[in-house]
Write an enzyme that holds these catalytic residues in place. Structure first.
Site, short mmCIF file in Angstrom:
data_model
loop_
_atom_site.label_atom_id
_atom_site.label_comp_id
_atom_site.label_asym_id
_atom_site.label_seq_id
_atom_site.Cartn_x
_atom_site.Cartn_y
_atom_site.Cartn_z
N ALA A 63 0.86 -1.17 0.00
CA ALA A 63 0.00 0.00 0.00
C ALA A 63 0.90 1.23 0.00
CB ALA A 63 -0.86 -0.01 1.25
N GLY A 102 0.46 -5.14 0.67
CA GLY A 102 -0.66 -5.09 -0.27
C GLY A 102 -0.27 -5.61 -1.65
N GLU A 105 -0.65 -9.23 -1.37
CA GLU A 105 -2.09 -9.49 -1.26
C GLU A 105 -2.77 -9.37 -2.63
OE1 GLU A 105 -2.45 -6.55 1.99
OE2 GLU A 105 -3.52 -8.14 3.06
N GLU A 125 3.74 -5.74 7.02
CA GLU A 125 2.90 -4.72 7.67
C GLU A 125 3.20 -4.58 9.16
OE1 GLU A 125 1.89 -6.87 5.43
OE2 GLU A 125 0.42 -5.96 4.07
C1 3H9 Z 1 0.40 -2.43 3.35
O1 3H9 Z 1 0.64 -2.88 2.28
C2 3H9 Z 1 -0.96 -2.49 3.99
C3 3H9 Z 1 -1.89 -3.47 3.33
O2 3H9 Z 1 -1.74 -4.76 3.87
C4 3H9 Z 1 -3.34 -3.16 3.61
C5 3H9 Z 1 -3.88 -1.90 3.08
C6 3H9 Z 1 -5.39 -1.83 3.23
N1 3H9 Z 1 4.72 3.42 0.06
O3 3H9 Z 1 13.47 1.58 0.78
P1 3H9 Z 1 13.91 2.31 -0.43
C7 3H9 Z 1 9.58 4.70 -1.01
S1 3H9 Z 1 1.59 -1.64 4.27
C8 3H9 Z 1 5.26 4.61 -0.25
O4 3H9 Z 1 14.91 3.39 -0.28
P2 3H9 Z 1 15.00 -0.15 -1.46
C9 3H9 Z 1 10.66 5.02 0.01
O5 3H9 Z 1 10.19 5.92 0.98
C10 3H9 Z 1 2.98 -1.57 3.20
N2 3H9 Z 1 6.56 4.81 -0.50
O6 3H9 Z 1 14.40 1.31 -1.58
C11 3H9 Z 1 11.73 5.62 -0.86
O7 3H9 Z 1 11.33 6.95 -1.16
P3 3H9 Z 1 12.43 8.09 -1.38
C12 3H9 Z 1 3.71 -2.85 3.16
C13 3H9 Z 1 7.36 3.75 -0.41
O8 3H9 Z 1 15.24 -0.61 -2.84
C14 3H9 Z 1 11.61 4.81 -2.16
O9 3H9 Z 1 10.30 4.23 -2.13
N3 3H9 Z 1 4.93 -2.69 2.41
C15 3H9 Z 1 6.89 2.47 -0.08
O10 3H9 Z 1 16.09 -0.18 -0.46
C16 3H9 Z 1 12.62 3.70 -2.27
O11 3H9 Z 1 12.58 2.90 -1.09
C17 3H9 Z 1 6.09 -2.38 2.99
O12 3H9 Z 1 6.18 -2.24 4.19
C18 3H9 Z 1 5.49 2.32 0.17
N4 3H9 Z 1 4.95 1.14 0.48
O13 3H9 Z 1 13.84 -1.04 -0.82
C19 3H9 Z 1 7.28 -2.24 2.08
N5 3H9 Z 1 7.92 1.61 -0.05
O14 3H9 Z 1 13.26 7.63 -2.53
C20 3H9 Z 1 8.11 -1.07 2.49
C21 3H9 Z 1 9.00 2.32 -0.37
O15 3H9 Z 1 11.62 9.32 -1.59
N6 3H9 Z 1 9.20 -0.84 1.57
N7 3H9 Z 1 8.69 3.62 -0.58
O16 3H9 Z 1 13.20 8.11 -0.07
C22 3H9 Z 1 10.37 -1.54 1.62
O17 3H9 Z 1 10.53 -2.46 2.40
C23 3H9 Z 1 11.48 -1.09 0.71
O18 3H9 Z 1 11.22 0.24 0.34
C24 3H9 Z 1 11.63 -1.94 -0.59
C25 3H9 Z 1 12.67 -1.25 -1.52
C26 3H9 Z 1 12.13 -3.33 -0.22
C27 3H9 Z 1 10.34 -2.03 -1.35
#
Ligand code: 3H9
Length: 697
Positions: A63, A102, A105, A125
């Protein structure tokens, strides 16, 4: 059609493509775009199967976290996932990079899942104080059974594609890097083999098999230890259990209700602040993004003690050769043996192969001469805290090291400018303050001197990332950000005991707040002699540092865990602090000597004096520009000192407590306790006057 989601058809395959950099997060435009594209695919008479694939570096990573805490616009994610699952044409998700939260999901709402072999999947999450809220807690256990689903959902860990295949989360894994081609081939096979629409919601075998199992209670018991103080992991278990006790639709409703509880909890706000803070700190204020970065391909370290050895491991772990210099062969041998033992322990736990242990050891070269630093790109000095010795070392480095080499000190308190003054190249001198154990703790406090060049600053931040640390750039002052605040807390903690509290009472207030250990247990871990030596140095230099009962401990050789006795006592081989009546007597004796009549001290006073004092100091640190933003302080404290991430760090926490509450307590202690630590920070006063928070800066 939405700009971020497109639909086209190739042969008999309808292709939905998401293109929303950087990580294809499911923001409103993506959700509504996907729903529209799905409808288009359903209405496309020529399409016999539909493929969902993403552009860029990854499949959908979850999400859109930036939307949390704000009103969410329709369509909601659960609606979208249900619509995907209801498709009457087979729907295939093609996964590369990471399918997270998400994103996974969404893939579970599809009927088949194919991935590249280097892809990863997970439901992280819980790390944001949430639970999977778009059917993940109901669909994942239908594929994996209860235990694995609970493991994945309560830890949030990612798993590799091949493991996910073995667990039934994926249907196929392919080598290569062209996810679109892999997805197209799989979709064609679905058409050719006339594979039916296959909905996870209808797969009930694993649900029946685990119904009534005691695994849920086992997990709750485990979490009481592993997730102390946390809210959402327990809700995750409740949600997964619902998949086993309720029909699918009812289970989804239960998941939604629990998700909403988590979303509204302050822990969610704290954890999301920490998530973005960790990323934001890499963008150093005033340091242009395109600042050139020097190559760091070889590293030198001075000192093979606990710190030097731990630092060396960080570099060897990422394949960078390290030369460690010591004065005596014996110290060098001892240091290298400890490094080997650490690696061997990892191998015993199955984290490394024996071959990897040998590869890493081979990257570490012991030496007795600075001449071996001639060609290194970065030298990190890690000897004990003594300015004269450090200056001698830096003068020597200045003679030996090649032009352009970065000269760093791991000092935890001392003046970087003074250290730099011993060289003819202060622009190349910088602080790189690692936290003990240096191979484990994620924080790297990088300290800029007044002459440190932008290139050097940018390079040490890049090096931090490369070795898996969270680098925070801070300014130069006694103790920098972390230890400067810690010392204020330490002084208050000692005074509270002088006045009548017990060390265990002080520690309990801090662990109840969520710290992994209290002030005194931490002193025992670090060694009572460390603080004692610092106080003695400061006394010698004429500062008015009052006598303390802790000085007496040090003088009696009660140095902490290493002597099995410090503020607490320790049983052989155990790190569990045990209150010691001998220390109680010593404290009583000290109070008598000082003419102090002990009084009852409340937990609230301990909290205020130990933590508000840090907030007040944090405000001064901001005022002086030692930290650029409140979030830099928060990240230092979360990753360096175990401030609970779910409280967002001390400055974020202060905003929740209310700055007016904090300021009036600071003023109260200014009158009753006194000392410069209780002089209210001008910034704190200004924010309260203007009705603002640290978060508004
Ligand atoms: C969810 O899904 C809830 C659902 O179950 C239910 C809903 C109803 N959103 O980490 P990085 C940005 S909860 C917005 O440096 P990497 C991050 O801030 C979500 N932005 O890269 C950064 O921005 P900036 C569950 C996001 O390659 C840029 O992307 N998902 C999101 O080292 C690059 O990120 C998670 O918890 C996001 N979801 O790692 C996943 N994710 O460049 C969280 C990232 O401006 N994300 N950004 O600083 C991660 O674990 C890592 O970012 C990922 C990439 C592994 C994806």
């Amino acid at each position: 059609m939405s700009e971020v989601v497109s639909y086209n058809r190739e042969g008999s395959i309808g292709v939905i493509t998401v293109n929303y950099p950087p990580v294809n997060a499911l923001g409103h435009a993506v959700r509504s775009g996907l729903l529209a594209a799905l409808e288009q695919g359903q209405n496309d008479a020529e399409a016999r199967a539909i493929l969902l694939v993403c552009e860029g570096r990854t499949f959908i990573a979850g999400a859109d976290i930036r939307e949390f805490g704000k009103p969410i616009q329709e369509p909601l994610l659960p609606t979208l996932v249900n619509a995907l699952e209801n498709s009457d044409k087979p729907l295939i998700a093609a996964i590369h990079g990471t399918a997270l939260g998400g994103g996974l999901e969404t893939a579970l709402g599809c009927h088949y899942r194919v991935a590249l072999s280097n892809a990863k999947v997970g439901l992280p999450e819980v790390k944001l104080g949430l639970l999977p809220g778009a059917g993940g807690t109901q669909r994942l256990p239908r594929l994996t059974g209860a235990r694995k689903a609970l493991e994945m959902i309560t830890t949030g860990e990612f798993i590799g594609a091949n493991d996910a295949l073995a667990l039934g989360i994926l249907d196929a894994v392919e080598e290569g890097d062209d996810i679109r081609a892999v997805g197209m081939a799989y979709a064609q096979k679905v058409i050719d083999d006339k594979k039916p629409v296959r909905r996870v919601r209808d797969m009930n075998d694993k649900i029946e098999a685990d119904k009534g199992s005691d695994v849920f209670d086992q997990f709750r018991d485990e979490l009481k230890k592993r997730a102390r103080g946390l809210f959402s992991p327990f809700k995750c278990v409740d949600a997964v259990e619902a998949a086993f006790n309720l029909p699918f639709e009812e289970g989804l409703k239960r998941e939604r209700a629990l998700f909403t509880e988590c979303m509204e909890s302050p822990q969610r706000a704290g954890l999301i602040h920490s998530f973005f803070g960790e990323r934001e700190v890499s963008k150093v204020k005033g340091l242009p993004k395109d600042t050139p970065v020097r190559d760091v391909n070889t590293v030198g370290i001075i000192g093979a003690g606990t710190m030097g050895g731990g630092i060396a491991m960080n570099f060897a772990n990422v394949g960078i050769p390290v030369t460690i210099v010591e004065v005596k062969q014996e110290a060098l041998d001892k240091g290298l043996a400890i490094i080997r033992r650490n690696y061997e322990n990892s191998a015993k736990k199955g984290k490394l192969t024996q071959e990897q242990v040998e590869q890493r050891m081979a990257l570490i070269t012991p030496s007795l001469t600075y001449d071996d630093f001639r060609d290194v790109d970065l030298v990190i000095e890690a000897v004990f805290e003594n300015m004269a010795i450090k200056k001698e070392i830096f003068a020597r480095l200045d003679e030996v090291c090649k032009p352009g080499a970065i000269l760093a000190s791991n000092t935890s308190t001392l003046d970087i400018d003074e250290i730099a003054s011993a060289t003819s190249r202060p622009e190349d001198v910088v602080g790189m303050h690692f936290f003990s154990p240096a191979n484990v703790m994620k924080l790297l406090e990088n300290v800029r001197g007044s002459k440190t060049s932008d290139e050097v600053k940018a390079t040490v931040m890049a090096v931090s990332r490369k070795i898996g640390k969270v680098g925070v750039m801070v300014g130069n002052c006694y103790g920098f950000v972390g230890n400067r605040m810690l010392h204020k807390r330490g002084t208050e903690a000692m005074s509270l005991v002088d006045e009548g509290a017990t060390p265990q009472q002080v520690d309990k207030v801090l662990t109840d707040l969520g710290f992994p250990m209290g002030q005194f247990a931490m002193s025992d871990l670090a060694g009572i002699d460390v603080g004692y030596r610092i106080r003695e140095e400061r006394r010698k230099s004429g500062e008015d540092i009052p006598a303390s009962w802790m000085d007496k401990l040090a003088e009696q050789g009660r140095l902490g865990q290493k002597t099995q006795a410090g503020v607490y006592k320790y049983e052989e081989g155990s790190r569990k602090p045990i209150p010691d009546p001998e220390v109680e007597q010593l404290i009583e004796q000290f109070r008598k000597e000082q003419g102090i009549t002990p009084r009852e001290i409340t937990d609230q006073e301990i909290l205020e004096r130990c933590v508000y004092v840090m907030v007040n100091e944090g405000a001064k640190i901001l005022e002086e520009g030692i930290a650029d933003r409140p979030l830099d302080i928060d990240i230092v404290w979360i990753y360096g000192y175990g401030f609970p991430a779910y409280r967002g760090g001390p400055m974020f926490w202060a905003d929740q407590e209310g700055l007016d509450t904090i300021l009036s307590a600071v003023k109260k202690y200014q009158d009753t306790v006194g000392g410069e630590q209780w002089e209210p920070a001008a910034l704190l006063e200004r924010l309260v006057r203007e009705g603002k928070k640290f978060g508004d800066l």
